[in-house]
Design an enzyme around this catalytic site. Structure first.
Site, PDB file in Angstrom:
ATOM      1  N   TYR A 164      21.051  18.772  28.899  1.00  0.00           N
ATOM      2  CA  TYR A 164      20.645  20.131  29.882  1.00  0.00           C
ATOM      3  C   TYR A 164      19.428  20.899  29.913  1.00  0.00           C
ATOM      4  O   TYR A 164      19.001  20.765  31.006  1.00  0.00           O
ATOM      5  CB  TYR A 164      21.515  21.512  29.080  1.00  0.00           C
ATOM      6  CG  TYR A 164      23.035  21.064  29.073  1.00  0.00           C
ATOM      7  CD1 TYR A 164      23.054  20.481  29.363  1.00  0.00           C
ATOM      8  CD2 TYR A 164      23.394  22.595  29.229  1.00  0.00           C
ATOM      9  CE1 TYR A 164      24.764  20.398  29.581  1.00  0.00           C
ATOM     10  CE2 TYR A 164      25.285  22.886  29.705  1.00  0.00           C
ATOM     11  CZ  TYR A 164      25.716  21.061  30.132  1.00  0.00           C
ATOM     12  OH  TYR A 164      27.094  21.194  30.509  1.00  0.00           O
ATOM     13  N   GLU A 171      15.090  19.282  38.101  1.00  0.00           N
ATOM     14  CA  GLU A 171      15.286  19.435  38.909  1.00  0.00           C
ATOM     15  C   GLU A 171      14.805  20.285  38.944  1.00  0.00           C
ATOM     16  O   GLU A 171      14.199  20.577  40.194  1.00  0.00           O
ATOM     17  CB  GLU A 171      16.653  19.948  38.143  1.00  0.00           C
ATOM     18  CG  GLU A 171      18.480  19.437  37.879  1.00  0.00           C
ATOM     19  CD  GLU A 171      19.738  20.215  37.475  1.00  0.00           C
ATOM     20  OE1 GLU A 171      19.608  21.170  37.897  1.00  0.00           O
ATOM     21  OE2 GLU A 171      20.115  19.243  36.736  1.00  0.00           O
TER      22      GLU A 171
END
Length: 226
Positions: A164, A171
């Site tokens: 994560y 991102e």
């Protein structure tokens, strides 16, 4: 055949297909990484040198974009129709960040530098694909056998600790690198806003997974001791 059995077979088939699709992306990502790393270091790499197998026919990372959109449409529809008992806000939050990358940048801003930054996209693709191969394999096993191997259970509720954050930072950097491509347009300010929402959204999902891990693994360990 009862409705519940039809739904179970539909969900099992969907999860098996999704796991296979993400395995293809994982394979492509590893192959592209090898191609890139073996590229002549004295020659500046081109866009075509990075993610060759992810198809540059229309826009960058086409395979990744199509699979992610497919997952989003099916899973949001399943949640809205009550086919699965997933929290709709959690499902939407899970997909919004990914759709921002796939639709909002790869498709909408194909010329963005963020699409061609090797380390960001290799990390992003690895984080996403490993996560999804594990997740969809987990649900497939649960639906088909109703007997999940403990190793797969542990991977499902433990690998997110690393994957994560890896996905988050890659991102963020892809979005950041895309800002220059849309500077002067209203979309620039949308991406700025999106950047500010990444961190709180991440902590919501991360906290949710930590709670789920404690509940599921504790229940599994208690069952093994019986």
């Amino acid at each position: 055949m009862s409705t519940s059995l039809i739904v179970n077979k539909y969900l099992a088939l969907y999860n098996i297909i999704a796991a296979l699709l993400w395995f293809v992306i994982l394979f492509q990502t590893l192959r592209d990484a090898i191609i890139f790393l073996n590229h002549d270091s004295d020659v500046e790499p081109t866009a075509e040198c990075i993610y060759i197998s992810h198809s540059y026919t229309d826009y960058p990372h086409k395979t990744l974009v199509l699979v992610q959109v497919f997952n989003a449409v099916v899973e949001i529809s399943n949640a809205l129709l009550g086919i699965v008992k997933s929290s709709i806000p959690t499902v939407l939050l899970q997909f919004l960040a990914r759709l921002l990358i796939t639709i909002g940048i790869s498709y909408y801003v194909p010329e963005s530098e963020g699409n061609f930054h090797f380390m960001s996209y290799i990390t992003l693709s690895l984080a996403w694909s490993v996560t999804e191969v594990i997740r969809y394999s987990f649900f497939s096993a649960k639906l088909v056998k109703n007997d999940i191997p403990y190793g797969l259970l542990w991977l499902r509720y433990s690998t997110f600790f690393i994957l994560y954050p890896a996905g988050l930072f890659s991102e963020l950097y892809v979005v950041y690198l895309s800002l220059d491509s849309v500077r002067g347009y209203a979309y620039y300010w949308f991406l700025i806003f999106a950047l500010t929402m990444y961190i709180p959204g991440f902590f919501v999902l991360y906290g949710y997974m930590i709670k789920q891990r404690k509940k599921v693994l504790n229940a599994s360990n208690a069952k093994k001791l019986q």
